[in-house]
Scaffold this motif. Structure first.
Motif, PDB file in Angstrom:
ATOM      1  N   ARG A 266       0.812  -1.214   0.000  1.00  0.00           N
ATOM      2  CA  ARG A 266       0.000   0.000   0.000  1.00  0.00           C
ATOM      3  C   ARG A 266       0.848   1.267   0.000  1.00  0.00           C
ATOM      4  O   ARG A 266       0.313   2.360  -0.230  1.00  0.00           O
ATOM      5  CB  ARG A 266      -0.939   0.019   1.206  1.00  0.00           C
ATOM      6  N   TRP A 267       2.150   1.149   0.286  1.00  0.00           N
ATOM      7  CA  TRP A 267       2.995   2.347   0.288  1.00  0.00           C
ATOM      8  C   TRP A 267       4.378   2.088  -0.319  1.00  0.00           C
ATOM      9  O   TRP A 267       5.322   2.836  -0.070  1.00  0.00           O
ATOM     10  CB  TRP A 267       3.147   2.891   1.716  1.00  0.00           C
ATOM     11  N   SER A 270       6.527   4.867  -2.131  1.00  0.00           N
ATOM     12  CA  SER A 270       7.093   5.983  -1.371  1.00  0.00           C
ATOM     13  C   SER A 270       8.567   6.162  -1.717  1.00  0.00           C
ATOM     14  O   SER A 270       9.255   5.215  -2.108  1.00  0.00           O
ATOM     15  CB  SER A 270       6.948   5.733   0.132  1.00  0.00           C
ATOM     16  N   LYS A 275      10.683   5.185   3.224  1.00  0.00           N
ATOM     17  CA  LYS A 275      10.873   3.777   3.564  1.00  0.00           C
ATOM     18  C   LYS A 275      11.914   3.619   4.676  1.00  0.00           C
ATOM     19  O   LYS A 275      11.746   2.806   5.599  1.00  0.00           O
ATOM     20  CB  LYS A 275      11.292   2.997   2.327  1.00  0.00           C
ATOM     21  N   LEU A 374       1.453   3.743   9.396  1.00  0.00           N
ATOM     22  CA  LEU A 374       1.730   3.887   7.968  1.00  0.00           C
ATOM     23  C   LEU A 374       2.471   5.203   7.756  1.00  0.00           C
ATOM     24  O   LEU A 374       2.534   6.029   8.673  1.00  0.00           O
ATOM     25  CB  LEU A 374       0.439   3.865   7.140  1.00  0.00           C
ATOM     26  N   PRO A 378       4.065   9.934   1.064  1.00  0.00           N
ATOM     27  CA  PRO A 378       5.045   9.146   0.321  1.00  0.00           C
ATOM     28  C   PRO A 378       6.257   9.949  -0.128  1.00  0.00           C
ATOM     29  O   PRO A 378       7.154   9.410  -0.765  1.00  0.00           O
ATOM     30  CB  PRO A 378       4.244   8.665  -0.889  1.00  0.00           C
ATOM     31  N   TYR A 403      -2.300   9.151   1.803  1.00  0.00           N
ATOM     32  CA  TYR A 403      -2.407   8.459   3.084  1.00  0.00           C
ATOM     33  C   TYR A 403      -3.081   9.275   4.184  1.00  0.00           C
ATOM     34  O   TYR A 403      -3.204   8.794   5.318  1.00  0.00           O
ATOM     35  CB  TYR A 403      -1.017   8.041   3.601  1.00  0.00           C
TER      36      TYR A 403
END
Length: 462
Positions: A266-267, A270, A275, A374, A378, A403
């Motif tokens: 879902r990410w 990014s 990350k 989360l 990103p 997000y």
């Protein structure tokens, strides 16, 4: 500088008569006036009013009768909030320059608690976007790098806090407008449950997706401010909620929280810094004995539905402006709200159904976990004066914040916590924690645990 000390430290020195709120207010005002020409964080600085409030605070402390925990503490509020005696321009040349006759409820609570309001912070026109600039009032800049945006729409709030002018500023968030600038400037940003912080007059153009909350450089100061401003008010029917648990009131120790890590698919688009920031946060949680487990939630789809409500709010703001004045509005605002202005009732009802579906899925997720983790965004902060990063396809700012809006539509509390990844240009990223409605206490307790390992940094512009 005197005003950069914690609220607890200031209170102790006030109590012992070692320091006066007047000295602290002067220190903060001098700092604001030195750096604001470069930052454009403040729309208004009222030295006379701030010093008058500080002198009244000094007298209360001298008599041993402070008005509350915020007595003598310098703060700032975003342009959207009505403050008696100050105009409410909302970042727009077409708004009235007349001073407000009455403060909005949460501002009145700050004033009653003895807080020293320095002024109002900048926002884009009618809070319409995730960066802070406007045709009438220029570009607000990031204290960590003046070429970059601090984000928005509460960008003036985050710039003032990140520059060390105030430790807490009150902003608003209808699609990420507290959490975005908190992430871009390395601050804490809390979007409480909808209705926790009362606002008047109503209605807002953004209706039931806009939340009021603090941006801060310290979790303990944030909790004290939140504890003062939250709770129901007869002036705002949406605030008819129980008084929430705040600082130190969590019934669940943070080390026992079940944290759900949003599935990486879902990410995974990014940027590397985000990350790396998520990995750093996971390492800190592991050291604290917390073991997040992966959970799935289609946050991008939920945010896409929520973005529809945000655009409806922008269209409502434009519709409230006399058409003869539209030429003075931000052209980006007019373009951004054009489709929503033509939305039909069936289309709007479908949007409501989509919101309900995603909000129910989030609610069900909280049967499995106590907090969802989360990224806040990103990306990292980009060039000031732009709506999207250089090279980004199109000019729609809501394409780079997939997000945050989901949790406005679901009305759930969310907090952005800063992380500073190594080797990525020295810029912060935000990690977002989300809790069920009315469970801000979980987020505040968790942030207290994290701050012990990940101290908040403040920029030095002097």
């Amino acid at each position: 500088m005197l005003h950069q000390a914690s609220f607890q430290s200031l209170r102790e020195r006030y109590r012992r008569k070692e320091l006066s709120p007047v000295d602290v207010a002067r220190s903060a005002l001098d700092h604001a006036e030195r750096v604001n020409p470069r930052l454009n964080a403040f729309a208004l600085i009222d030295r006379d009013a701030a010093l008058a409030a500080a002198r009244a605070s000094e007298q209360r402390w001298h008599c041993g009768r402070p008005a509350g925990p915020l007595d003598g503490m310098p703060l700032a509020v975003k342009e959207f909030a009505a403050v008696r005696g100050w105009p409410t321009r909302r970042g727009s040349l077409v708004s009235s320059p007349q001073p407000a006759e009455q403060s909005t409820p949460f501002v009145q609570r700050l004033e009653d608690a003895g807080a020293v309001l320095l002024g109002k912070t900048r926002a884009p026109e009618f809070n319409w976007k995730g960066v802070t600039d406007s045709p009438g009032f220029g570009i607000t800049r990031n204290p960590w790098d003046l070429s970059l945006t601090p984000g928005g729409s509460s960008g003036g709030c985050s710039a003032a806090v990140a520059a060390g002018i105030v430790r807490v500023s009150l902003g608003s968030d209808a699609g990420g407008s507290i959490r975005i600038p908190a992430a871009f400037t390395g601050m804490l940003g809390l979007k409480p449950t909808f209705g926790r912080v009362p606002v008047a007059p109503l209605p807002s153009a953004f209706s039931n997706v806009v939340h009021t909350g603090p941006i801060a450089s310290d979790i303990h100061d944030l909790k004290e401010v939140y504890g003062v401003v939250c709770g129901p008010s007869a002036a705002d029917w949406t605030s008819s909620l129980p008084v929430p648990a705040v600082a130190g009131d969590s019934t669940r120790p943070p080390a026992s929280l079940r944290i759900g890590l949003l599935a990486s698919k879902r990410w995974d688009d990014s940027v590397p810094a985000v990350k790396k920031g998520m990995a750093r946060m996971l390492a800190v949680l592991a050291q604290a004995g917390l073991s997040p487990r992966e959970v799935d939630y289609d946050v991008a789809a939920a945010s896409a539905a929520a973005a529809g409500f945000y655009r409806v709010g922008c269209a409502a703001a434009v519709r409230n402006v006399d058409p003869s004045l539209h030429a003075q509005l931000d052209p980006g605002l007019l373009a951004f709200s054009q489709d929503a202005a033509a939305m039909t009732l069936p289309e709007y009802l479908l949007l409501c159904q989509q919101r309900d579906m995603h909000a129910n899925q989030l609610c069900a997720l909280f049967d499995q976990v106590d907090v969802l983790m989360l990224p806040t965004l990103p990306i990292c902060a980009f060039e000031a004066g732009r709506n999207t990063p250089a090279g980004w396809p199109g000019d729609d700012w809501m394409t780079w914040n997939p997000y945050t809006p989901a949790f406005n539509a679901a009305q759930a509390p969310a907090l952005s916590f800063p992380v500073w990844p190594d080797g990525h240009g020295g810029l912060p990223v935000g990690v977002q924690f989300v809790a069920p409605k009315y469970c801000e206490d979980r987020l505040l307790a968790l942030a207290g645990l994290l701050q012990a390992e990940l101290p908040i940094r403040v920029a030095d512009l002097d």
